[in-house]
Design a protein around this motif. Structure first.
Motif, PDB file in Angstrom:
ATOM      1  N   VAL A 266     -18.262  71.594  47.437  1.00  0.00           N
ATOM      2  CA  VAL A 266     -17.118  70.709  46.782  1.00  0.00           C
ATOM      3  C   VAL A 266     -18.309  69.208  47.457  1.00  0.00           C
ATOM      4  N   ARG A 267     -18.076  68.152  46.085  1.00  0.00           N
ATOM      5  CA  ARG A 267     -18.329  67.244  47.293  1.00  0.00           C
ATOM      6  C   ARG A 267     -17.220  65.950  46.532  1.00  0.00           C
ATOM      7  N   THR A 268     -16.994  65.195  48.325  1.00  0.00           N
ATOM      8  CA  THR A 268     -16.138  64.096  48.248  1.00  0.00           C
ATOM      9  C   THR A 268     -16.268  62.783  48.099  1.00  0.00           C
ATOM     10  N   VAL A 269     -15.569  61.931  47.735  1.00  0.00           N
ATOM     11  CA  VAL A 269     -16.443  60.332  47.483  1.00  0.00           C
ATOM     12  C   VAL A 269     -16.779  59.536  48.517  1.00  0.00           C
ATOM     13  N   SER A 270     -17.308  59.232  48.561  1.00  0.00           N
ATOM     14  CA  SER A 270     -17.813  58.566  49.448  1.00  0.00           C
ATOM     15  C   SER A 270     -17.375  57.597  50.059  1.00  0.00           C
ATOM     16  N   CYS A 271     -16.897  56.607  51.346  1.00  0.00           N
ATOM     17  CA  CYS A 271     -16.105  56.016  51.637  1.00  0.00           C
ATOM     18  C   CYS A 271     -16.323  54.496  50.603  1.00  0.00           C
ATOM     19  N   ALA A 272     -17.473  54.079  50.276  1.00  0.00           N
ATOM     20  CA  ALA A 272     -17.464  53.000  49.771  1.00  0.00           C
ATOM     21  C   ALA A 272     -15.973  51.707  49.649  1.00  0.00           C
ATOM     22  N   ARG A 273     -15.611  52.940  48.448  1.00  0.00           N
ATOM     23  CA  ARG A 273     -13.931  52.098  48.155  1.00  0.00           C
ATOM     24  C   ARG A 273     -12.763  52.629  48.950  1.00  0.00           C
ATOM     25  N   ARG A 274     -13.413  53.062  50.044  1.00  0.00           N
ATOM     26  CA  ARG A 274     -11.672  53.313  50.843  1.00  0.00           C
ATOM     27  C   ARG A 274     -10.913  52.529  51.162  1.00  0.00           C
ATOM     28  N   PHE A 275     -11.969  51.287  51.988  1.00  0.00           N
ATOM     29  CA  PHE A 275     -10.341  50.058  52.407  1.00  0.00           C
ATOM     30  C   PHE A 275     -10.296  49.706  51.569  1.00  0.00           C
ATOM     31  N   PHE A 276      -9.281  49.198  51.752  1.00  0.00           N
ATOM     32  CA  PHE A 276      -8.378  47.857  50.798  1.00  0.00           C
ATOM     33  C   PHE A 276      -8.054  46.881  51.514  1.00  0.00           C
ATOM     34  N   VAL A 277      -9.237  45.415  51.385  1.00  0.00           N
ATOM     35  CA  VAL A 277      -8.467  44.769  52.090  1.00  0.00           C
ATOM     36  C   VAL A 277      -8.357  43.143  51.555  1.00  0.00           C
ATOM     37  N   THR A 278      -7.470  42.266  51.616  1.00  0.00           N
ATOM     38  CA  THR A 278      -6.926  41.448  51.073  1.00  0.00           C
ATOM     39  C   THR A 278      -6.374  40.257  51.892  1.00  0.00           C
ATOM     40  N   VAL A 279      -6.774  38.692  51.722  1.00  0.00           N
ATOM     41  CA  VAL A 279      -6.965  37.869  52.066  1.00  0.00           C
ATOM     42  C   VAL A 279      -6.308  37.002  51.354  1.00  0.00           C
ATOM     43  N   SER A 280      -5.623  35.745  51.632  1.00  0.00           N
ATOM     44  CA  SER A 280      -4.885  34.330  51.469  1.00  0.00           C
ATOM     45  C   SER A 280      -5.918  34.179  50.571  1.00  0.00           C
ATOM     46  N   PRO A 281      -6.580  33.770  49.485  1.00  0.00           N
ATOM     47  CA  PRO A 281      -7.725  33.267  48.790  1.00  0.00           C
ATOM     48  C   PRO A 281      -7.707  31.816  49.069  1.00  0.00           C
ATOM     49  N   ARG A 282      -6.594  31.046  49.369  1.00  0.00           N
ATOM     50  CA  ARG A 282      -7.038  29.895  49.733  1.00  0.00           C
ATOM     51  C   ARG A 282      -6.345  29.525  50.974  1.00  0.00           C
ATOM     52  N   VAL A 283      -6.854  28.835  52.353  1.00  0.00           N
ATOM     53  CA  VAL A 283      -5.670  28.509  53.087  1.00  0.00           C
ATOM     54  C   VAL A 283      -6.153  26.399  53.051  1.00  0.00           C
ATOM     55  N   ALA A 284      -5.526  25.447  53.814  1.00  0.00           N
ATOM     56  CA  ALA A 284      -6.111  24.721  54.355  1.00  0.00           C
ATOM     57  C   ALA A 284      -6.351  24.957  55.840  1.00  0.00           C
ATOM     58  N   ARG A 285      -6.779  23.730  56.082  1.00  0.00           N
ATOM     59  CA  ARG A 285      -7.724  23.758  57.252  1.00  0.00           C
ATOM     60  C   ARG A 285      -7.201  24.014  58.322  1.00  0.00           C
ATOM     61  N   GLY A 286      -7.317  24.938  59.643  1.00  0.00           N
ATOM     62  CA  GLY A 286      -6.122  24.936  60.518  1.00  0.00           C
ATOM     63  C   GLY A 286      -5.458  25.968  60.882  1.00  0.00           C
ATOM     64  N   ARG A 287      -5.260  25.965  59.163  1.00  0.00           N
ATOM     65  CA  ARG A 287      -3.783  26.800  59.015  1.00  0.00           C
ATOM     66  C   ARG A 287      -4.574  28.102  59.292  1.00  0.00           C
ATOM     67  N   LYS A 288      -3.454  29.458  59.475  1.00  0.00           N
ATOM     68  CA  LYS A 288      -3.503  30.746  60.232  1.00  0.00           C
ATOM     69  C   LYS A 288      -3.469  31.124  58.468  1.00  0.00           C
ATOM     70  N   ALA A 289      -4.510  31.534  58.335  1.00  0.00           N
ATOM     71  CA  ALA A 289      -5.541  32.952  57.428  1.00  0.00           C
ATOM     72  C   ALA A 289      -5.317  34.816  57.762  1.00  0.00           C
ATOM     73  N   THR A 290      -4.545  35.130  56.572  1.00  0.00           N
ATOM     74  CA  THR A 290      -3.753  36.654  57.146  1.00  0.00           C
ATOM     75  C   THR A 290      -5.122  37.363  55.944  1.00  0.00           C
ATOM     76  N   VAL A 291      -5.288  38.258  57.301  1.00  0.00           N
ATOM     77  CA  VAL A 291      -5.809  39.417  56.490  1.00  0.00           C
ATOM     78  C   VAL A 291      -5.365  40.548  56.529  1.00  0.00           C
ATOM     79  N   ARG A 292      -5.113  41.621  56.058  1.00  0.00           N
ATOM     80  CA  ARG A 292      -4.420  43.276  55.812  1.00  0.00           C
ATOM     81  C   ARG A 292      -5.537  44.167  54.872  1.00  0.00           C
ATOM     82  N   ILE A 293      -5.159  44.860  55.816  1.00  0.00           N
ATOM     83  CA  ILE A 293      -6.853  46.315  55.864  1.00  0.00           C
ATOM     84  C   ILE A 293      -5.558  48.022  55.161  1.00  0.00           C
TER      85      ILE A 293
END
Length: 428
Positions: A125-152
């Motif tokens: 069998v051939r399994t799916v490649s890793c191209a879409r294995r990871f899901f990454v979310t990040v705040s689309p907009r933040v104020a300068r100097g404020r903390k941006a959070t990245v979730r993987i």
């Protein structure tokens, strides 16, 4: 000092015993045959990947005997485990996990049947490649100097992978740090953007690059529109095809695989047994396109419109199969809101099974002609135009396309099938 008297007979007996042990120890051990190199396969092994992140193995016809499963890495057999179950299928769920660096997977299994017969088989069998294995979310907009959070998150939910998270400020070089996804399968990281503009956030891994943008003090980009869902379903003849479809369609579609090995539209005497499955799939996924292949296990008696039970494959039996296929096609059409691509099945090696497969294909073609929005893709013409073929001519070269069981396509065959399906889907 305590004296001990030992008889000559006892010494002689001990010497004889030691001599026998030495002979036994010196004798070469009997090496069992390599299950990955055995020829003349007796029982099929079906590898399925419908459960995200996992390879499930199914051995057909063990009759309750213990089955030993192996992965074949080159000519080396790596033991995976042993299972014993009643029934036609011996199922080894979670036999292995998907791998980013090894997509084409090959497996073998052996068993000694209750009558003493040695049974073995292989499957790939051939399994799916890793191209879409990871899901990454990040705040689309933040104020300068404020903390941006990245979730993987690991969509495969198998973990044990090292990635790199990189952040690139506007007009500057990116900085990266290692992120290991272990048993938690998720990770959270933070950064503080000090300059205005659009910051690029990337997760880098083998075969998978995920990119997002954070707007810092500027207008954020328009939200992405979710891609349409494509359902790949059916019996084991769809297995492997779906992984290539997922990679070929890429971000243009969300492909969901739901394969049911051993299933048959003729498994129920009086009703279409696939209808509850199809309705549940539609209610859960709302697919815009369904690709389905089924027929490797057909040939059971069905009750036709005349109320009489018919064996395969007289005209009333074919008419009943047409009715069931048409009913399923209409379900997947979703009242005209979705497309359906139904694959015919390739000819089997067994001459005894050939008439059944021919009847199934005839019924599929007849049903497809009666339902607008359904396209029948003739895999039988592509892979077995002149009957069963081990190899076909593809783009000027001979390609071996069949599994050892004489029914399924191998990895190379599913690659070609998926290519033709995608071509048909893009043609509209």
């Amino acid at each position: 000092m305590l004296g001990v008297r030992i008889s000559r007979a006892a010494v002689l007996a001990c010497a004889v015993a030691l001599s026998a042990c030495a002979v036994a120890l010196g004798a070469p051990a009997v090496t069992p045959p390599n299950p990955c190199t055995l020829s003349n396969e007796t029982n099929p092994v079906i590898a399925t990947t419908s459960r995200v992140g996992h390879v499930d193995l199914h051995f057909v016809g063990a009759q309750g005997a213990a089955v030993s499963f192996f992965e074949c890495i080159g000519a080396r057999a790596v033991a995976l485990g042993s299972m014993s179950q009643p029934g036609d299928f011996t199922d080894f769920y979670g036999a292995s996990t998907w791998r980013c660096k090894r997509l084409s997977r090959h497996f073998a299994a052996t068993a000694t049947l209750p009558d003493g017969t040695a049974a073995h088989g292989t499957g790939s069998v051939r399994t799916v490649s890793c191209a879409r294995r990871f899901f990454v979310t990040v705040s689309p907009r933040v104020a300068r100097g404020r903390k941006a959070t990245v979730r993987i998150a690991d969509r495969w939910k198998v973990g044990g992978v090292r990635t790199r998270l990189c952040v690139t400020p506007p007009g500057r070089q990116r900085s990266c740090r290692s992120v290991v996804l272990g048993r938690s399968l998720t990770a959270t990281r933070h950064f503080r953007p000090r300059s205005q503009g659009r910051w690029r956030v990337e997760l880098l891994a083998t075969g998978a690059d995920v990119r997002n943008v954070v707007a810092v003090g500027v207008r954020n980009l328009a939200a992405k529109v979710a891609p349409p869902t494509v359902l790949a379903t059916g019996d084991s003849t769809m297995e492997g095809v779906s992984s290539f479809l997922s990679d070929d369609l890429g971000s243009a579609a969300n492909l969901v695989s739901d394969v049911r090995p051993g299933f048959a539209l003729s498994k129920d005497l009086a009703v279409n047994p696939w209808q509850p499955i199809a309705r549940a799939q539609i209610a859960r996924l709302h697919p815009s396109t369904t690709v389905i292949s089924m027929g490797a296990n057909e040939g059971l008696p069905m009750r036709a419109a005349d109320g009489v039970q018919h064996a395969c494959c007289d005209e009333p039996w074919i008419a009943e199969y047409v009715r069931r296929v048409k009913q399923t096609m209409l379900t997947y059409r979703r009242g005209g809101r979705a497309r359906v691509f139904w694959l015919t099945i390739v000819a089997p090696r067994s001459p005894a099974r050939a008439p059944v497969f021919a009847a199934i294909n005839r019924a599929i073609v007849l049903a497809g002609a009666q339902v607008p929005g359904v396209r029948v893709l003739r895999m039988d013409s592509l892979f077995s135009a002149n009957g069963y073929q081990e190899t076909i001519r593809d783009h000027g070269r001979d390609v071996h396309v069949r599994e050892a069981d004489g029914i399924h396509l191998n990895v190379a065959g599913t690659r070609i099938a998926a290519r033709e399906i995608v071509r048909a889907m893009r043609a509209g």
